[in-house]
Every structure is written in structure tokens, then in C-alpha cells.
Design a protein around this motif. Structure first.
Motif, PDB file in Angstrom:
ATOM      1  N   ALA A   1      -0.874   3.218  12.627  1.00 26.22           N
ATOM      2  CA  ALA A   1      -1.070   2.134  13.591  1.00 26.22           C
ATOM      3  C   ALA A   1      -1.717   0.956  12.887  1.00 26.22           C
ATOM      4  CB  ALA A   1      -1.977   2.594  14.737  1.00 26.22           C
ATOM      5  N   MET A   2      -1.532  -0.217  13.481  1.00 27.11           N
ATOM      6  CA  MET A   2      -2.105  -1.438  12.927  1.00 27.11           C
ATOM      7  C   MET A   2      -3.460  -1.713  13.567  1.00 27.11           C
ATOM      8  SD  MET A   2       0.122  -2.169  10.751  1.00 27.11           S
ATOM      9  CE  MET A   2      -0.178  -3.838  10.166  1.00 27.11           C
ATOM     10  N   ALA A   3      -4.313  -2.372  12.786  1.00 25.58           N
ATOM     11  CA  ALA A   3      -5.685  -2.637  13.237  1.00 25.58           C
ATOM     12  C   ALA A   3      -5.734  -3.487  14.503  1.00 25.58           C
ATOM     13  CB  ALA A   3      -6.442  -3.349  12.110  1.00 25.58           C
TER      14      ALA A   3
ATOM     15  N   ARG B   1     -10.036   9.529   2.897  1.00 24.80           N
ATOM     16  CA  ARG B   1     -11.262  10.048   2.273  1.00 24.80           C
ATOM     17  C   ARG B   1     -12.501   9.807   3.106  1.00 24.80           C
ATOM     18  NH1 ARG B   1     -10.736   7.884  -3.732  1.00 24.80           N
ATOM     19  NH2 ARG B   1     -11.073   5.985  -2.560  1.00 24.80           N
TER      20      ARG B   1
ATOM     21  N   GLY C   1      -1.807   1.380   8.558  1.00 24.42           N
ATOM     22  CA  GLY C   1      -0.498   0.770   8.752  1.00 24.42           C
ATOM     23  C   GLY C   1       0.554   1.293   7.789  1.00 24.42           C
ATOM     24  N   SER C   2       0.129   1.903   6.696  1.00 21.03           N
ATOM     25  CA  SER C   2       1.083   2.344   5.668  1.00 21.03           C
ATOM     26  C   SER C   2       1.543   3.775   5.926  1.00 21.03           C
ATOM     27  CB  SER C   2       0.405   2.252   4.288  1.00 21.03           C
ATOM     28  OG  SER C   2       0.994   3.153   3.378  1.00 21.03           O
TER      29      SER C   2
ATOM     30  N   SER D   1     -13.366   0.404   5.991  1.00 23.76           N
ATOM     31  CA  SER D   1     -13.860   0.351   4.619  1.00 23.76           C
ATOM     32  C   SER D   1     -12.818  -0.315   3.723  1.00 23.76           C
ATOM     33  CB  SER D   1     -14.155   1.781   4.134  1.00 23.76           C
ATOM     34  OG  SER D   1     -14.467   1.774   2.770  1.00 23.76           O
TER      35      SER D   1
ATOM     36  N   LEU E   1      -7.821  -7.612   4.757  1.00 17.30           N
ATOM     37  CA  LEU E   1      -6.365  -7.450   4.861  1.00 17.30           C
ATOM     38  C   LEU E   1      -5.849  -7.692   6.280  1.00 17.30           C
ATOM     39  CD1 LEU E   1      -6.277  -4.154   2.773  1.00 17.30           C
ATOM     40  CD2 LEU E   1      -5.358  -6.361   2.024  1.00 17.30           C
ATOM     41  N   VAL E   2      -6.755  -7.841   7.230  1.00 17.10           N
ATOM     42  CA  VAL E   2      -6.335  -7.895   8.631  1.00 17.10           C
ATOM     43  C   VAL E   2      -6.608  -9.275   9.223  1.00 17.10           C
ATOM     44  CG1 VAL E   2      -6.797  -5.430   8.924  1.00 17.10           C
ATOM     45  CG2 VAL E   2      -8.591  -7.084   9.489  1.00 17.10           C
TER      46      VAL E   2
ATOM     47  N   PHE F   1       0.815  -1.221   0.000  1.00 16.11           N
ATOM     48  CA  PHE F   1       0.000   0.000   0.000  1.00 16.11           C
ATOM     49  C   PHE F   1       0.844   1.264   0.000  1.00 16.11           C
ATOM     50  CE2 PHE F   1      -3.217  -3.114   1.118  1.00 16.11           C
ATOM     51  CZ  PHE F   1      -4.233  -2.716   0.263  1.00 16.11           C
TER      52      PHE F   1
ATOM     53  N   GLY G   1      -7.648   1.591   9.007  1.00 15.57           N
ATOM     54  CA  GLY G   1      -7.246   1.369   7.614  1.00 15.57           C
ATOM     55  C   GLY G   1      -7.760   2.509   6.762  1.00 15.57           C
ATOM     56  N   CYS G   2      -7.507   3.723   7.227  1.00 14.49           N
ATOM     57  CA  CYS G   2      -8.124   4.924   6.626  1.00 14.49           C
ATOM     58  C   CYS G   2      -7.545   5.262   5.263  1.00 14.49           C
ATOM     59  CB  CYS G   2      -7.994   6.115   7.563  1.00 14.49           C
ATOM     60  SG  CYS G   2      -6.287   6.673   7.805  1.00 14.49           S
TER      61      CYS G   2
ATOM     62  N   ARG H   1     -22.017   3.469  -0.569  1.00 11.10           N
ATOM     63  CA  ARG H   1     -21.384   2.792   0.579  1.00 11.10           C
ATOM     64  C   ARG H   1     -21.321   3.737   1.776  1.00 11.10           C
ATOM     65  NH1 ARG H   1     -16.680   1.092  -2.070  1.00 11.10           N
ATOM     66  NH2 ARG H   1     -15.152   2.378  -1.032  1.00 11.10           N
TER      67      ARG H   1
ATOM     68  N   VAL I   1     -11.048  -2.967   4.191  1.00  9.31           N
ATOM     69  CA  VAL I   1      -9.858  -3.281   4.992  1.00  9.31           C
ATOM     70  C   VAL I   1      -9.951  -4.683   5.596  1.00  9.31           C
ATOM     71  CG1 VAL I   1      -8.530  -2.567   7.032  1.00  9.31           C
ATOM     72  CG2 VAL I   1      -9.604  -0.851   5.608  1.00  9.31           C
TER      73      VAL I   1
ATOM     74  N   ARG J   1      -8.837   5.617  -8.003  1.00 13.34           N
ATOM     75  CA  ARG J   1     -10.076   5.102  -7.392  1.00 13.34           C
ATOM     76  C   ARG J   1     -10.904   6.277  -6.872  1.00 13.34           C
ATOM     77  NH1 ARG J   1      -8.268  -0.390  -4.273  1.00 13.34           N
ATOM     78  NH2 ARG J   1     -10.364  -0.191  -3.475  1.00 13.34           N
TER      79      ARG J   1
ATOM     80  N   TYR K   1      -3.589   6.597  -5.399  1.00  8.44           N
ATOM     81  CA  TYR K   1      -4.802   5.898  -4.954  1.00  8.44           C
ATOM     82  C   TYR K   1      -6.069   6.707  -5.262  1.00  8.44           C
ATOM     83  CZ  TYR K   1      -7.740   2.986  -1.939  1.00  8.44           C
ATOM     84  OH  TYR K   1      -8.723   2.139  -1.461  1.00  8.44           O
TER      85      TYR K   1
END
Ligand SMILES: C[S@@+](CC[C@H](N)C(=O)[O-])C[C@H]1O[C@@H](n2cnc3c(N)ncnc32)[C@H](O)[C@@H]1O
Length: 248
Positions: free
Chosen positions: A92-94, A53, A71-72, A110, A115-116, A9, A48-49, A29, A112, A20, A16
């Protein structure tokens, strides 16, 4: 042993938002998240923002007090530069959120959850929301990958993403296990039309993370075939799910 391949990511952060852009499906959504999650005016953590957006829209459109974590490092840096004043962004990580117990009213995620580590991330979400908190999750329905517009060109996407994304019933069960026993789900099917040029730009930009998991030869062949065969306009069908778990 082949090392496990993971989407990068950091590498896709810069482009991004242009690859998208928020479209009708994005806003459908968003509306479902706000309504089912009862997000208006709440203290929300968006896990995982990405580029921020959703966090930004929650602050401006839903008058919420929002923090975002990702996390990125690159995603975080773009989010920090673009969200409105008052939205907090941290790296930070989820499964290890740097916030006190019960600090938020709501957690959003959203695109995410695939991925976790779901058990760990949903347990963390439960820890940081208050007694009557909610976790509001947007993802794809399992049928999405049967009709996804890229699958005819990159056939492995179907199986790779069916394995990565939890089914509706698995995710509902995970929410209950994590301490969100009241679960409500809405399926949102939305269509967007892309021009051929835009579709090719997205493929060239590897706009979804699944590209990182495809064999290189399949990408090369699929991109060449898309260049030859894509029609002038492509109708893209997105089969999305919003699943909200309530702790009480
Ligand atoms: C597909 S993007 C979605 C971004 C944003 N939520 C959106 O809807 O546009 C997934 C994001 O999740 C982040 N991510 C992946 N695994 C994570 C983890 N374990 N903890 C925190 N963030 C993670 C990635 O860095 C990336 O920004």
C-alpha cells in the motif's frame, strides 16, 4: 520533456538487507524510535516497511502488534517471507492506507519521509492513529549530507539529498499541520567503520536510492575513483533524527 526519475525499490529489494545490515546506527535509531514514540506493546503501523526489519524488531524487541505496508511489490514479498508470525504485511502507498480510522496507536516511518508526499502521508498517519496517537519518524539531519562518506566520490548526492530530505524544522511543522501538535525531536550521531571491500561492495550494489538519481557518468567516475582512493577503513558518520508527533 525528461521524465521525472524516481528510485527503483523493486530493483534494490533483494540485496537491501545485505547491503544495509543493521549496525550500531540502526539500533540507536531503533531505541530512539521506541523511547520517544512510546512504542512498547502498542499497535503499530510501519509505513514504507521495506524488507520488514523495523516491523520485525518492533514485534520481537518491543512486544508490539505490528503491521507493515510498502509500495514496492518486491519489498513486500521479502518482508512477508521474513517477518515473524503475527506481523501483517500489505502492499500500500503511504497516502492511501488500507486501514480504518483510529485503528493503530502509532505510525512509524523509517527513512521514508523523503520519498512521500509529506502532507498527504502525515494526514493519513493521523487518520489511522487513535486520539492519543503518535507518529514516530526517523530520517537524516540536514547536516548529514555535508559529511556523508560518499559525497567526495559522488558530489551530486549532497544537493540531491538536501533537496529530497525535509529539514528538521520543516518536518516538525508538517507534523503540527497534520494534527500532531506536540513534537519531540532527538538527534543521533553515530559512527560505523567499514572495510574498503565492504564500502566498494555497497557502491557496486548502489545501496542507497540516491544512486538512481545520479548521472551515469558521475557514477562511473566516482566508482573508479573510490576503487583507487578509498582507504583500508572508512569511518561513516550518520547524522540521524527521530521526530515524534503526538496528537494529544
Ligand atoms: C529507504 S527504504 C526504507 C525501508 C525501511 N523503512 C528501512 O528503514 O529499512 C524506503 C522504502 O519506502 C518505500 N516507499 C517509497 N515511497 C513510498 C510510498 N509513497 N508509499 C509506501 N512506501 C513507499 C520504498 O518502496 C522502500 O521500501
Amino acid at each position: 520533456m525528461t521524465p521525472e526519475r524516481r528510485p527503483d525499490f523493486d530493483a534494490r529489494a533483494r540485496d537491501y538487507d545485505t547491503l544495509r545490515p543493521p549496525d550500531d546506527a540502526w539500533w540507536a535509531r531503533f531505541e530512539a524510535l521506541v523511547e520517544l514514540g512510546a512504542l512498547r506493546g502498542q499497535r503499530i503501523l510501519d509505513v514504507g516497511c521495506g524488507t520488514g526489519r523495523l516491523a520485525a524488531a518492533l514485534a520481537t524487541e518491543a512486544r508490539a502488534k505490528v503491521w507493515g505496508v510498502d509500495g514496492s511489490e518486491e519489498m513486500v514479498s521479502i518482508a512477508r517471507a521474513t517477518v515473524p508470525a503475527g506481523v501483517g504485511i500489505r502492499q500500500a502507498m503511504a497516502d492511501s492506507l488500507p486501514f480504518r480510522d483510529s485503528w493503530f496507536d502509532r505510525v512509524t516511518m523509517s527513512l521514508v519521509i523523503h520519498l512521500v508526499d509529506r502532507g498527504a502521508a502525515l494526514a493519513e498517519a493521523r487518520r489511522v492513529v487513535a486520539a492519543a496517537g503518535r507518529a514516530a519518524i526517523a530520517t537524516f539531519h540536514e547536516d548529514h549530507f555535508e559529511t556523508y562518506w560518499l559525497c567526495p566520490y559522488f558530489p551530486s548526492i549532497r544537493d540531491i539529498d538536501r533537496a529530497r530530505f525535509p529539514t528538521q524544522s520543516a518536518l516538525e511543522a508538517d507534523l503540527v499541520t497534520a494534527g500532531f501538535p506536540r513534537v519531540e525531536t532527538r538527534r543521533i550521531v553515530a559512527e560505523t567503520t567499514l572495510t574498503r571491500a565492504e564500502a566498494l561492495r555497497r557502491i557496486a550494489g548502489r545501496h542507497i536510492s540516491t544512486f538512481d538519481l545520479l548521472p551515469v557518468e558521475e557514477i562511473e567516475e566516482g566508482e573508479a575513483r573510490a576503487g583507487r582512493d578509498l582507504p583500508a577503513e572508512i569511518v561513516i558518520r550518520l547524522d540521524q533524527l527521530v521526530i515524534v508527533g503526538r496528537s494529544a
